[in-house]
Design an enzyme around this catalytic site. Sequence first.
Site, PDB file in Angstrom:
ATOM      1  N   CYS A  92       0.981 -18.692  -1.795  1.00 45.23           N
ATOM      2  CA  CYS A  92       2.255 -19.073  -2.431  1.00 45.23           C
ATOM      3  C   CYS A  92       3.306 -19.524  -1.423  1.00 45.23           C
ATOM      4  CB  CYS A  92       2.799 -17.912  -3.242  1.00 45.23           C
ATOM      5  SG  CYS A  92       1.633 -17.367  -4.469  1.00 45.23           S
ATOM      6  N   HIS A 139      10.320 -18.326  -4.646  1.00 46.96           N
ATOM      7  CA  HIS A 139       9.003 -18.473  -5.275  1.00 46.96           C
ATOM      8  C   HIS A 139       9.049 -17.803  -6.645  1.00 46.96           C
ATOM      9  CE1 HIS A 139       4.862 -18.351  -6.210  1.00 46.96           C
ATOM     10  NE2 HIS A 139       4.682 -17.079  -5.900  1.00 46.96           N
ATOM     11  N   ASN A 158       3.540 -18.298 -12.573  1.00 49.16           N
ATOM     12  CA  ASN A 158       3.422 -18.397 -11.118  1.00 49.16           C
ATOM     13  C   ASN A 158       2.473 -19.555 -10.786  1.00 49.16           C
ATOM     14  OD1 ASN A 158       2.750 -18.088  -8.435  1.00 49.16           O
ATOM     15  ND2 ASN A 158       2.506 -15.863  -8.541  1.00 49.16           N
TER      16      ASN A 158
HETATM   17  N1  ACO Z   1      -1.024  -6.380 -20.932  1.00 49.87           N
HETATM   18  C1  ACO Z   1      -0.940  -5.086 -21.270  1.00 49.87           C
HETATM   19  N2  ACO Z   1      -1.157  -4.118 -20.394  1.00 49.87           N
HETATM   20  C2  ACO Z   1      -1.500  -4.436 -19.139  1.00 49.87           C
HETATM   21  C3  ACO Z   1      -1.611  -5.778 -18.737  1.00 49.87           C
HETATM   22  C4  ACO Z   1      -1.358  -6.782 -19.699  1.00 49.87           C
HETATM   23  N3  ACO Z   1      -1.429  -8.080 -19.397  1.00 49.87           N
HETATM   24  N4  ACO Z   1      -1.952  -5.803 -17.422  1.00 49.87           N
HETATM   25  C5  ACO Z   1      -2.051  -4.523 -17.021  1.00 49.87           C
HETATM   26  N5  ACO Z   1      -1.775  -3.704 -18.059  1.00 49.87           N
HETATM   27  C6  ACO Z   1      -1.753  -2.241 -18.061  1.00 49.87           C
HETATM   28  C7  ACO Z   1      -2.544  -1.641 -16.932  1.00 49.87           C
HETATM   29  O1  ACO Z   1      -3.910  -1.564 -17.266  1.00 49.87           O
HETATM   30  C8  ACO Z   1      -1.910  -0.281 -16.786  1.00 49.87           C
HETATM   31  O2  ACO Z   1      -2.428   0.554 -17.779  1.00 49.87           O
HETATM   32  P1  ACO Z   1      -2.732   2.107 -17.454  1.00 49.87           P
HETATM   33  O3  ACO Z   1      -1.401   2.692 -17.107  1.00 49.87           O
HETATM   34  O4  ACO Z   1      -3.302   2.595 -18.744  1.00 49.87           O
HETATM   35  O5  ACO Z   1      -3.684   2.090 -16.313  1.00 49.87           O
HETATM   36  C9  ACO Z   1      -0.444  -0.527 -17.155  1.00 49.87           C
HETATM   37  O6  ACO Z   1      -0.412  -1.788 -17.838  1.00 49.87           O
HETATM   38  C10 ACO Z   1       0.480  -0.600 -15.946  1.00 49.87           C
HETATM   39  O7  ACO Z   1      -0.128  -1.461 -14.996  1.00 49.87           O
HETATM   40  P2  ACO Z   1       0.581  -1.783 -13.640  1.00 49.87           P
HETATM   41  O8  ACO Z   1      -0.231  -2.773 -12.892  1.00 49.87           O
HETATM   42  O9  ACO Z   1       0.963  -0.528 -12.931  1.00 49.87           O
HETATM   43  O10 ACO Z   1       1.905  -2.488 -14.218  1.00 49.87           O
HETATM   44  P3  ACO Z   1       3.192  -2.933 -13.447  1.00 49.87           P
HETATM   45  O11 ACO Z   1       4.375  -2.360 -14.117  1.00 49.87           O
HETATM   46  O12 ACO Z   1       3.082  -2.778 -11.965  1.00 49.87           O
HETATM   47  O13 ACO Z   1       3.215  -4.509 -13.739  1.00 49.87           O
HETATM   48  C11 ACO Z   1       2.604  -6.585 -12.672  1.00 49.87           C
HETATM   49  C12 ACO Z   1       2.113  -5.315 -13.362  1.00 49.87           C
HETATM   50  C13 ACO Z   1       3.434  -7.402 -13.645  1.00 49.87           C
HETATM   51  C14 ACO Z   1       1.393  -7.389 -12.223  1.00 49.87           C
HETATM   52  C15 ACO Z   1       3.482  -6.188 -11.464  1.00 49.87           C
HETATM   53  O14 ACO Z   1       2.847  -5.226 -10.684  1.00 49.87           O
HETATM   54  C16 ACO Z   1       3.804  -7.353 -10.610  1.00 49.87           C
HETATM   55  O15 ACO Z   1       4.546  -8.235 -10.991  1.00 49.87           O
HETATM   56  N6  ACO Z   1       3.269  -7.393  -9.356  1.00 49.87           N
HETATM   57  C17 ACO Z   1       3.494  -8.494  -8.473  1.00 49.87           C
HETATM   58  C18 ACO Z   1       2.549  -9.562  -8.866  1.00 49.87           C
HETATM   59  C19 ACO Z   1       2.850 -10.851  -8.224  1.00 49.87           C
HETATM   60  O16 ACO Z   1       3.970 -11.274  -8.162  1.00 49.87           O
HETATM   61  N7  ACO Z   1       1.779 -11.469  -7.780  1.00 49.87           N
HETATM   62  C20 ACO Z   1       1.780 -12.739  -7.245  1.00 49.87           C
HETATM   63  C21 ACO Z   1       2.362 -12.737  -5.885  1.00 49.87           C
HETATM   64  S1  ACO Z   1       1.537 -13.679  -4.726  1.00 49.87           S
HETATM   65  C22 ACO Z   1       1.268 -15.098  -5.412  1.00 49.87           C
HETATM   66  O17 ACO Z   1       2.189 -15.639  -5.994  1.00 49.87           O
HETATM   67  C23 ACO Z   1      -0.125 -15.627  -5.369  1.00 49.87           C
END
Ligand code: ACO
Length: 331
Positions: free
Chosen positions: A116, A258, A288
Amino acid sequence: MKRPVAYVAGTGRGIPAKVMTNHDFAALGLDTSHEWIFERTGIVERRIAAPEETTCSMAVTAAKQAMARAGVHAGELDAIVLSTATPDRLLPATAVDLQAQLGATRAAAFDLSAACTGWLYAMTVAEGLMHSGAIETALVVGAEKMSAITDWQDRSTCVLFGDGAGAVVLKRTQNGAHCGILSTFMRSDGTLAELLWRPAGGAAVPFSDAVLQDRTSYVKMAGREVFKHAVRQMSEACDRALDAAKLTGSDIDVLIPHQANNRIIEATAKHAGIPMDKVYVNVDRFGNTSSASIPIAIDEAFERGRLRPGSTALLCAFGAGFTWGSMVIRF
Ligand code: ACO
């Protein structure tokens, strides 16, 4: 503040027509919801390339628009630097397909891989080539078909990404110019590679039936860990570019981060002391798009009057690697 050596002469974007909303994931049989996706990321919809649309074809659209706006024809390009995590094939580079389709017969063309952060790295490399005197005019493109490397059975990643391309024409400044790139910053930490990666499909673990079965050629991400590092690194990146340009957040007209996640964007803006009304956000409409996200946002910001000639912008990104970087630029 240093004298700029390179300035943006034109911008463009190439966006697939097909819109996929959060509600559309239900049709794939995924256990997710609009509310979950929107609350955690700010994403409402993203663009998805048609089968015949490629990283190169989106790049061509973006490049032609940027060149038309800059008044630059293909024969004037000295270099094409294309950042992508989704090259159309592994060899040769997607940049040479772009070079061929534009008819840029004098241009060097190469891909740059920094996830990214790739477009900011690409801009910094092109600026360096201008500083050395090697080139006068470059096309700097971020182009991504993320839908091709996304695991559509993995709800924790497939809801995040989208497809698209953005491009700028970068030109060497004339003596005494005050517009252009005012500062740059780049960093990496490969010890964090496994937090966000495609484990297989490269030279170390080539494609095989086993790889197809276990789906390890698709993007894998430890979302929570990535989130924490992203906030820290985007904040550091902002500090470094501002400091190098001898500016503070209050000197910035527009912050263009980003576009990965609204919460990361808000935390970054708060750290940099930039109010949200000065932050350009389109993650709600594009998701993204990896290294395409900043050049797409710049092109839109110009069209919508959020950027104008003379605007000072802070750009910052983080991505797989990890890589992170930033730039202060006066348009
Ligand atoms: N829908 C419903 N539930 C979901 C989904 C979904 N799409 N995805 C995951 N869950 C569930 C998980 O299974 C988990 O369930 P559990 O508690 O029963 O195990 C629960 O939701 C919480 O999951 P987390 O991963 O802890 O959720 P979090 O609040 O951290 O949000 C997210 C996840 C949105 C991915 C967040 O961590 C995030 O934004 N991270 C950064 C990601 C990012 O920006 N990546 C790209 C950067 S680099 C690049 O751009 C290539």
